[in-house]
Every structure is written in C-alpha cells, then in structure tokens.
Design a protein around this motif. Structure first.
Motif, PDB file in Angstrom:
ATOM      1  N   PRO A 264      11.133 -34.821 -23.862  1.00 34.08           N
ATOM      2  CA  PRO A 264      12.347 -35.648 -23.798  1.00 34.08           C
ATOM      3  C   PRO A 264      13.114 -35.749 -25.108  1.00 34.08           C
ATOM      4  O   PRO A 264      14.279 -36.158 -25.117  1.00 34.08           O
ATOM      5  N   SER A 265      12.485 -35.378 -26.212  1.00 35.70           N
ATOM      6  CA  SER A 265      13.145 -35.496 -27.518  1.00 35.70           C
ATOM      7  C   SER A 265      14.018 -34.274 -27.789  1.00 35.70           C
ATOM      8  O   SER A 265      13.514 -33.156 -27.939  1.00 35.70           O
ATOM      9  N   ALA A 266      15.321 -34.497 -27.876  1.00 39.49           N
ATOM     10  CA  ALA A 266      16.239 -33.400 -28.190  1.00 39.49           C
ATOM     11  C   ALA A 266      15.972 -32.849 -29.589  1.00 39.49           C
ATOM     12  O   ALA A 266      16.130 -31.645 -29.835  1.00 39.49           O
ATOM     13  N   ALA A 267      15.563 -33.724 -30.499  1.00 37.79           N
ATOM     14  CA  ALA A 267      15.279 -33.279 -31.867  1.00 37.79           C
ATOM     15  C   ALA A 267      14.096 -32.319 -31.891  1.00 37.79           C
ATOM     16  O   ALA A 267      14.157 -31.264 -32.540  1.00 37.79           O
ATOM     17  N   LEU A 268      13.031 -32.651 -31.176  1.00 34.87           N
ATOM     18  CA  LEU A 268      11.860 -31.777 -31.138  1.00 34.87           C
ATOM     19  C   LEU A 268      12.188 -30.453 -30.451  1.00 34.87           C
ATOM     20  O   LEU A 268      11.728 -29.390 -30.880  1.00 34.87           O
ATOM     21  N   GLY A 270      15.080 -29.055 -30.429  1.00 31.81           N
ATOM     22  CA  GLY A 270      15.905 -28.307 -31.378  1.00 31.81           C
ATOM     23  C   GLY A 270      15.077 -27.656 -32.465  1.00 31.81           C
ATOM     24  O   GLY A 270      15.323 -26.504 -32.850  1.00 31.81           O
ATOM     25  N   ILE A 271      14.077 -28.375 -32.965  1.00 34.76           N
ATOM     26  CA  ILE A 271      13.184 -27.803 -33.981  1.00 34.76           C
ATOM     27  C   ILE A 271      12.430 -26.606 -33.411  1.00 34.76           C
ATOM     28  O   ILE A 271      12.299 -25.565 -34.066  1.00 34.76           O
ATOM     29  N   ALA A 272      11.940 -26.745 -32.173  1.00 34.13           N
ATOM     30  CA  ALA A 272      11.215 -25.645 -31.538  1.00 34.13           C
ATOM     31  C   ALA A 272      12.112 -24.429 -31.365  1.00 34.13           C
ATOM     32  O   ALA A 272      11.698 -23.292 -31.625  1.00 34.13           O
ATOM     33  N   LEU A 273      13.356 -24.651 -30.939  1.00 32.41           N
ATOM     34  CA  LEU A 273      14.283 -23.536 -30.758  1.00 32.41           C
ATOM     35  C   LEU A 273      14.581 -22.852 -32.091  1.00 32.41           C
ATOM     36  O   LEU A 273      14.603 -21.607 -32.164  1.00 32.41           O
ATOM     37  N   CYS A 274      14.798 -23.633 -33.139  1.00 32.52           N
ATOM     38  CA  CYS A 274      15.053 -23.038 -34.457  1.00 32.52           C
ATOM     39  C   CYS A 274      13.860 -22.200 -34.918  1.00 32.52           C
ATOM     40  O   CYS A 274      14.029 -21.117 -35.498  1.00 32.52           O
ATOM     41  N   ALA A 275      12.647 -22.700 -34.682  1.00 28.68           N
ATOM     42  CA  ALA A 275      11.455 -21.957 -35.078  1.00 28.68           C
ATOM     43  C   ALA A 275      11.343 -20.646 -34.312  1.00 28.68           C
ATOM     44  O   ALA A 275      11.022 -19.589 -34.895  1.00 28.68           O
ATOM     45  N   VAL A 276      11.622 -20.689 -33.010  1.00 28.14           N
ATOM     46  CA  VAL A 276      11.546 -19.473 -32.193  1.00 28.14           C
ATOM     47  C   VAL A 276      12.592 -18.460 -32.635  1.00 28.14           C
ATOM     48  O   VAL A 276      12.295 -17.264 -32.786  1.00 28.14           O
ATOM     49  N   VAL A 277      13.809 -18.921 -32.843  1.00 28.25           N
ATOM     50  CA  VAL A 277      14.877 -18.011 -33.285  1.00 28.25           C
ATOM     51  C   VAL A 277      14.540 -17.428 -34.655  1.00 28.25           C
ATOM     52  O   VAL A 277      14.709 -16.221 -34.901  1.00 28.25           O
ATOM     53  N   GLY A 278      14.042 -18.271 -35.561  1.00 28.33           N
ATOM     54  CA  GLY A 278      13.684 -17.794 -36.897  1.00 28.33           C
ATOM     55  C   GLY A 278      12.604 -16.738 -36.864  1.00 28.33           C
ATOM     56  O   GLY A 278      12.702 -15.703 -37.546  1.00 28.33           O
ATOM     57  N   LEU A 279      11.565 -16.951 -36.076  1.00 27.58           N
ATOM     58  CA  LEU A 279      10.482 -15.972 -35.974  1.00 27.58           C
ATOM     59  C   LEU A 279      10.968 -14.677 -35.329  1.00 27.58           C
ATOM     60  O   LEU A 279      10.556 -13.577 -35.725  1.00 27.58           O
ATOM     61  N   THR A 280      11.834 -14.810 -34.330  1.00 27.37           N
ATOM     62  CA  THR A 280      12.354 -13.612 -33.662  1.00 27.37           C
ATOM     63  C   THR A 280      13.178 -12.770 -34.627  1.00 27.37           C
ATOM     64  O   THR A 280      13.046 -11.538 -34.679  1.00 27.37           O
ATOM     65  N   LEU A 281      14.045 -13.418 -35.393  1.00 23.33           N
ATOM     66  CA  LEU A 281      14.857 -12.687 -36.362  1.00 23.33           C
ATOM     67  C   LEU A 281      13.983 -12.091 -37.467  1.00 23.33           C
ATOM     68  O   LEU A 281      14.218 -10.956 -37.919  1.00 23.33           O
ATOM     69  N   ALA A 282      12.961 -12.840 -37.872  1.00 19.33           N
ATOM     70  CA  ALA A 282      12.059 -12.336 -38.907  1.00 19.33           C
ATOM     71  C   ALA A 282      11.316 -11.090 -38.442  1.00 19.33           C
ATOM     72  O   ALA A 282      11.035 -10.177 -39.237  1.00 19.33           O
ATOM     73  N   SER A 283      10.997 -11.042 -37.141  1.00 21.47           N
ATOM     74  CA  SER A 283      10.243  -9.901 -36.603  1.00 21.47           C
ATOM     75  C   SER A 283      11.006  -8.593 -36.709  1.00 21.47           C
ATOM     76  O   SER A 283      10.409  -7.514 -36.647  1.00 21.47           O
ATOM     77  N   GLU A 284      12.326  -8.672 -36.846  1.00 17.25           N
ATOM     78  CA  GLU A 284      13.136  -7.463 -36.978  1.00 17.25           C
ATOM     79  C   GLU A 284      12.959  -6.810 -38.344  1.00 17.25           C
ATOM     80  O   GLU A 284      13.252  -5.632 -38.515  1.00 17.25           O
TER      81      GLU A 284
END
Length: 308
Positions: A264-268, A270-284
């Motif tokens: 239910p926490s939009a902040a959490l 958002g943090i999870a989405l940022c982490a996923v996007v960051g790891l995905t971009l890093a994998s490149e």
C-alpha cells in the motif's frame, strides 16, 4: 500462531503444486523431452521442464490460495495474469524461431530488443516484452486498492521489470531462485514476526487499519506460496538437472513484482521500481556474475548448495 500456520500452509501448497506439475511434465513433456533440453553454462544437458513447472505453479497458486487464506480474489487474479503471461512469454523466447516463426535476431538485452524493434525488426525478445507487458498491465489494473493512473502504470512497470530482472540473474544454477526468495522472505515472514495484528485477524474489518492489515496478510500469504514453489524447484536447479530459462525465471520475477506492487505504500513501491530500473540499466554495462564473485558474502550465498 495463526499467521505462522497460514504461511506454512501456503508454502506447502506452493511446493506441492510445483512438485506435482514437474512430475506430470516428466511423464508427458509437451512435444517430447528433447524439445525442453538445453545446455547450461558448464556445457551439461539440463531440462527446461523445471522452469515450466515453476511457471505453472506460480500462475495457479493465487486462485488456489484465495478461497481459504487472506489472499483476496483481485490479488489472486493479478498473480495469475502476471505469472501466466510471463510463462507464455518465456516459452516463446526459449523456443525462439522454432515455435514462433519469428527470428531471434542478434539483439541482446532489453535495449537491444527495443532497438531492433525501432529499426522495424521484430524478434522473439520483442514479442516477450509485449506479452510480459500486457500481463503486467493486467495485473496492475487488478491489484486491490484505489490508485491513480500513474500509480497503476508504475505498478505495471514494476511487475514487468521484476520479470525481466529475474531472467538477468538466471545465469548460474539457483541464482534467480535465491534472489527471488530473498525478496519474498521478508514479506512472507512479516505477519509471523509482527504478530496477529499484521495478519489482520483482530481489528474490525470496517476500519482502514483492518483493510491495511488484511492486505498485508494477503501479500504475505502469496509470498509464502511463491517461496514454496522456489523451495520445490531449487534442489534440481542447484544440482543442474533442471534450469529455469525464461520460462521459469520470468514468472518467478513477475510474482515478486506483484507482491511488491501490492504494497500500500507508494513510497516503497517507488523505491522498488527505482531499484529494478537501476539494476536493469546496470546489467547492460556490467556483469552480475563478476560483481557477485568479487564480494565474498554474495559469492558464498550464490554458490551455496550448487553442484560442483
């Protein structure tokens, strides 16, 4: 005690469904066993049927849990939509041109497939992105609770991103399963550690607090069921008898995404989405294997239980 019993029951159901699916597929592999045989990183033959069984279990676990646990119908359907689409997309990508008639192409990674699509070249990877995206979007719309449109779009991105990220970790036996398990365990254990209130069993159902705790209990139960699937799948994967492939890694990642997106926490979220996007971009640009091997704790976790 009730929360622990629910978690254990959900985990047992997930493990049982996964094991039953694997036995059924062993007896009657679709198209024959050779269709599902691959060569792993060590050059040994392994079966993708373990991944297919895991995908089937992840797809079905939500509706099986919903009637007798805190998993509500909307969360159950969200898990099924995301898991089913991710499994189908994984089958498409694992079998490539032989199944779809669409060339695999030389594109690698998310940006590679999107770049090929921008040039007018449709690859199996691009098809996978479309199918996973459709399932993730359906899951985001099904998730319970009022959310703005931008929130639903972010939830869809989180589910799809987790599905893709799990596949990026599936480069060594057991790795993707361990990563998914580490992500799910805190959610599954929260009601057990925090007590009955976290399971939503004592507060009046008419209050906002009760709705929040019921939602937490539903997420925890779904996470526990997925942990059961992981537990049943892990031994054969670590022993290099089975491999997840896209067929198994994508739905496992998708179920992690659904559990995270249901918070239910939009902040959490958002943090999870940022982490996923960051790891995905890093994998490149970097190798996850190289990073894991360079950190003693990560290397120990990664190699634990793996066949030599």
């Amino acid at each position: 005690m009730r929360a622990a019993a629910v978690a254990l029951g959900a985990a047992a159901l997930g493990a049982g469904v996964s094991a039953a699916a694997r036995r059924l597929l062993e007896r009657r592999p679709p198209g024959g066993a050779d269709v599902w045989t691959r060569t792993n990183h060590a050059g040994d033959p392994v079966s993708l049927l373990g991944g297919l069984a895991a995908g089937a279990a992840v797809t079905g676990i939500g509706p099986l849990l919903a009637p007798c646990t805190p998993v509500g119908p909307r969360l159950a359907l969200a898990a099924t939509a995301a898991g089913g689409a991710a499994t189908a997309a994984g089958v498409l990508d694992d079998h490539g041109e032989d199944l779809t008639g669409v060339p695999t192409g030389r594109a690698k990674g998310l940006t590679g497939h999107l770049g090929a699509l921008a040039r007018g070249e449709v690859t199996t990877g691009a098809l996978k992105i479309a199918v996973v995206g459709a399932g993730a979007s359906a899951a985001a719309l099904l998730l319970p609770g009022p959310r703005p449109l931008i929130g639903r779009l972010a939830d869809a991105a989180l589910v799809a991103g987790c599905a893709n990220l799990a596949n990026l970790f599936d480069l060594r036996p057991g790795r993707a399963l361990k990563v998914a398990g580490i992500a799910l365990a805190p959610v599954a254990l929260a009601p057990v550690v925090l007590g009955p209130d976290a399971a939503g069993s004592t507060a009046p159902r008419s209050t906002a607090a009760a709705r929040a705790t019921d939602a937490a209990a539903g997420r925890a139960t779904l996470a526990a069921g997925a942990l059961g699937v992981i537990g049943a799948t892990l031994p054969a994967d670590l022993a290099a008898r089975d491999m997840l492939g896209d067929t198994g890694a994508n739905p496992l990642g998708a179920i992690v995404g659904v559990v995270l997106a249901a918070d239910p926490s939009a902040a959490l979220r958002g943090i999870a989405l940022c982490a996923v996007v960051g790891l995905t971009l890093a994998s490149e640009r970097i190798s996850f294997t190289a990073v894991i091997d360079s950190v003693p704790v990560l290397r120990a976790i990664d190699r634990a239980g793996r066949a030599a």
